[in-house]
Design a protein around this motif. Structure first.
Motif, PDB file in Angstrom:
ATOM      1  N   SER A 157       0.820  -1.222   0.000  1.00 45.24           N
ATOM      2  CA  SER A 157       0.000   0.000   0.000  1.00 45.24           C
ATOM      3  C   SER A 157       0.851   1.269   0.000  1.00 45.24           C
ATOM      4  CB  SER A 157      -0.944   0.000   1.213  1.00 45.24           C
ATOM      5  OG  SER A 157      -1.794  -1.116   1.193  1.00 45.24           O
ATOM      6  N   TRP A 158       1.970   1.216  -0.733  1.00 44.83           N
ATOM      7  CA  TRP A 158       2.776   2.423  -0.877  1.00 44.83           C
ATOM      8  C   TRP A 158       2.041   3.412  -1.771  1.00 44.83           C
ATOM      9  CZ3 TRP A 158       8.225  -0.001  -2.200  1.00 44.83           C
ATOM     10  CH2 TRP A 158       8.731  -0.619  -1.049  1.00 44.83           C
ATOM     11  N   GLY A 159       2.436   4.669  -1.657  1.00 43.12           N
ATOM     12  CA  GLY A 159       1.909   5.683  -2.547  1.00 43.12           C
ATOM     13  C   GLY A 159       2.569   5.589  -3.914  1.00 43.12           C
ATOM     14  N   SER A 160       2.445   6.632  -4.704  1.00 44.19           N
ATOM     15  CA  SER A 160       2.947   6.621  -6.076  1.00 44.19           C
ATOM     16  C   SER A 160       4.472   6.689  -6.123  1.00 44.19           C
ATOM     17  CB  SER A 160       2.362   7.802  -6.848  1.00 44.19           C
ATOM     18  OG  SER A 160       2.725   9.027  -6.215  1.00 44.19           O
ATOM     19  N   LEU A 161       5.016   6.232  -7.247  1.00 43.27           N
ATOM     20  CA  LEU A 161       6.442   6.385  -7.517  1.00 43.27           C
ATOM     21  C   LEU A 161       6.701   7.864  -7.779  1.00 43.27           C
ATOM     22  CD1 LEU A 161       9.224   4.960  -8.277  1.00 43.27           C
ATOM     23  CD2 LEU A 161       8.407   5.075 -10.629  1.00 43.27           C
ATOM     24  N   ASN A 184      12.273   3.344  -0.275  1.00 47.58           N
ATOM     25  CA  ASN A 184      13.344   3.372  -1.261  1.00 47.58           C
ATOM     26  C   ASN A 184      13.786   1.949  -1.615  1.00 47.58           C
ATOM     27  OD1 ASN A 184      15.598   3.886  -2.819  1.00 47.58           O
ATOM     28  ND2 ASN A 184      16.783   4.861  -1.193  1.00 47.58           N
ATOM     29  N   LEU A 185      13.741   1.642  -2.904  1.00 51.93           N
ATOM     30  CA  LEU A 185      14.364   0.431  -3.425  1.00 51.93           C
ATOM     31  C   LEU A 185      15.621   0.879  -4.159  1.00 51.93           C
ATOM     32  CD1 LEU A 185      11.208  -1.488  -4.698  1.00 51.93           C
ATOM     33  CD2 LEU A 185      12.627  -2.084  -2.721  1.00 51.93           C
ATOM     34  N   PHE A 186      16.765   0.506  -3.614  1.00 52.19           N
ATOM     35  CA  PHE A 186      18.064   0.976  -4.077  1.00 52.19           C
ATOM     36  C   PHE A 186      18.700  -0.121  -4.924  1.00 52.19           C
ATOM     37  CE2 PHE A 186      22.643   1.536  -3.565  1.00 52.19           C
ATOM     38  CZ  PHE A 186      22.815   2.903  -3.718  1.00 52.19           C
ATOM     39  N   ALA A 187      18.740   0.088  -6.238  1.00 55.96           N
ATOM     40  CA  ALA A 187      19.215  -0.940  -7.171  1.00 55.96           C
ATOM     41  C   ALA A 187      20.651  -0.635  -7.592  1.00 55.96           C
ATOM     42  CB  ALA A 187      18.306  -1.002  -8.398  1.00 55.96           C
ATOM     43  N   VAL A 272      20.555   3.119  -9.138  1.00 54.15           N
ATOM     44  CA  VAL A 272      19.288   3.794  -9.417  1.00 54.15           C
ATOM     45  C   VAL A 272      18.375   3.625  -8.204  1.00 54.15           C
ATOM     46  CG1 VAL A 272      17.183   3.828 -10.814  1.00 54.15           C
ATOM     47  CG2 VAL A 272      19.396   3.550 -11.929  1.00 54.15           C
ATOM     48  N   ASN A 273      17.839   4.739  -7.722  1.00 54.61           N
ATOM     49  CA  ASN A 273      16.861   4.715  -6.631  1.00 54.61           C
ATOM     50  C   ASN A 273      15.445   4.676  -7.189  1.00 54.61           C
ATOM     51  OD1 ASN A 273      18.374   4.816  -4.227  1.00 54.61           O
ATOM     52  ND2 ASN A 273      18.773   6.990  -4.513  1.00 54.61           N
ATOM     53  N   PHE A 274      14.571   3.924  -6.538  1.00 55.90           N
ATOM     54  CA  PHE A 274      13.135   3.922  -6.827  1.00 55.90           C
ATOM     55  C   PHE A 274      12.453   4.482  -5.576  1.00 55.90           C
ATOM     56  CE2 PHE A 274      14.967   0.883  -9.616  1.00 55.90           C
ATOM     57  CZ  PHE A 274      14.122   0.674 -10.698  1.00 55.90           C
ATOM     58  N   TRP A 275      11.968   5.714  -5.669  1.00 53.13           N
ATOM     59  CA  TRP A 275      11.387   6.389  -4.511  1.00 53.13           C
ATOM     60  C   TRP A 275       9.856   6.314  -4.562  1.00 53.13           C
ATOM     61  CZ3 TRP A 275      14.624   7.931  -0.813  1.00 53.13           C
ATOM     62  CH2 TRP A 275      15.932   8.250  -1.147  1.00 53.13           C
ATOM     63  N   TYR A 276       9.246   5.901  -3.458  1.00 53.94           N
ATOM     64  CA  TYR A 276       7.789   5.801  -3.364  1.00 53.94           C
ATOM     65  C   TYR A 276       7.269   6.590  -2.164  1.00 53.94           C
ATOM     66  CZ  TYR A 276       7.917   1.967  -6.736  1.00 53.94           C
ATOM     67  OH  TYR A 276       8.103   1.206  -7.871  1.00 53.94           O
TER      68      TYR A 276
END
Length: 328
Positions: A157-161, A184-187, A272-276
């Motif tokens: 139930s995270w918010g938007s990217l 944060n998903l840190f790739a 690359v960071n994926f911020w939500y």
């Protein structure tokens, strides 16, 4: 060419606090979902999230993004401490040398990085990925395993990217300890990074700057030269660490402190960071979780700064409110 998986202890900076390992789990291990749901960090392996970016290196960027303007941060030393220019004020004591942000063509960044020599200012490229970058980079970006991250977003139930941030760091670069208000998903794509995390419950041990300060959300503690007289609770600091390499994805929960360093003598790194955005917290339950306490404290502090219009009045007011009334 540097082996992107091999490293030794001499490539890590030495710190005084105790560290344990962040769990490493395959992407299809049920414990991954359990740890993310519990806001606990985990290194996820085998997800193939950024597999289409495996070919990314300086020459590839030069060929496919060479004419694009990028944001590059300069620092006089290895520390890249975020500095919010909008919060700069003449009455805030400067205990630091702010980094400086410049815009330059990717080709210029690549040239300067390849020609860099000891004594030059250090560089750190931090560029938002969107549809304005080179078409081949866009194609690679669209080829990321979006179904996997979208499922994580939905299940929790995270918010938007909000955005994806491309990071190209020189070996030895350090992003000092700070926390963010997003998931944060840190790739990791190229090279090795050491990630040291601390739970939000250790807020007091890390002595964050006030919210009005240009270094808001960052620790005042210098890990290289810890001052236990000024920051006595630092002796109680306990953390978790992981060395992430190509293909690894580190989940950094919101409000978790993190200190990130590209390994010394390891070559440049690409991440690359994926911020939500954080999803709805729902009904408050007691005892409060660490991240809830930090969020509440931030909101109270922001409100007082806004109402009082003078950040120097915040501390005395809080002391008057608490000392002798909520203390024994």
């Amino acid at each position: 060419m540097v082996d992107q998986r091999v490293w030794d202890e001499s490539q890590l900076r030495k710190y005084d606090f105790i560290l344990k390992k962040i769990p490493r789990l395959p992407y299809d291990d049920p414990r991954v979902d359990e740890m993310i749901a519990a806001n606990q960090p985990v290194v996820i392996t085998g997800s193939r999230l950024v597999e289409t970016a495996e070919k990314w290196d300086l020459d590839y960027f030069n060929e496919n993004m060479g004419n694009d303007n990028c944001t590059v941060i300069y620092s006089r030393n290895h520390k890249f401490k975020f500095y919010d220019d909008s919060k700069a004020s003449p009455d805030i004591k400067a205990e630091f040398t702010p980094t400086r942000k410049v815009s330059m063509k990717m080709s210029e960044f690549v040239r300067r990085l390849k020609e860099w020599k000891k004594g030059d200012e250090r560089m750190y490229l931090q560029q938002v990925l969107n549809d304005t970058v080179g078409q081949q980079i866009v194609n690679d970006f669209l080829g990321f395993k979006w179904s996997w991250v979208n499922n994580i977003q939905k299940r929790n139930s995270w918010g938007s990217l909000t955005y994806n941030l491309l990071l190209i760091a020189m070996e030895g670069n350090v992003t000092p300890c700070h926390y963010d208000e997003q998931q944060n998903l840190f790739a990791q794509i190229r090279g090795l990074k050491r990630c040291i995390l601390f739970p939000p419950e250790q807020f007091d041990c890390l002595y964050p700057y006030p919210v009005y300060h240009p270094h808001d959300r960052q620790s005042q503690v210098d890990f290289d030269r810890p001052d236990y007289t000024r920051f006595p609770k630092l002796k109680d600091l306990r953390g978790q660490e992981a060395i992430v390499g190509p293909g690894d994805v580190l989940y950094i929960p919101n409000y978790w402190w993190h200190h990130i360093e590209a390994l010394m003598r390891g070559g440049y790194t690409i991440s690359v960071n994926f911020w939500y955005k954080v999803g709805r917290t729902g009904k408050v339950a007691y005892p409060l979780k660490g991240y809830q306490k930090v969020a509440i404290m931030r909101n109270v502090e922001k409100m007082l700064v806004e109402v009082l219009q003078d950040h120097n009045e915040v501390g005395p007011l809080l002391r008057s409110l608490v000392v002798g009334r909520y203390t024994e």
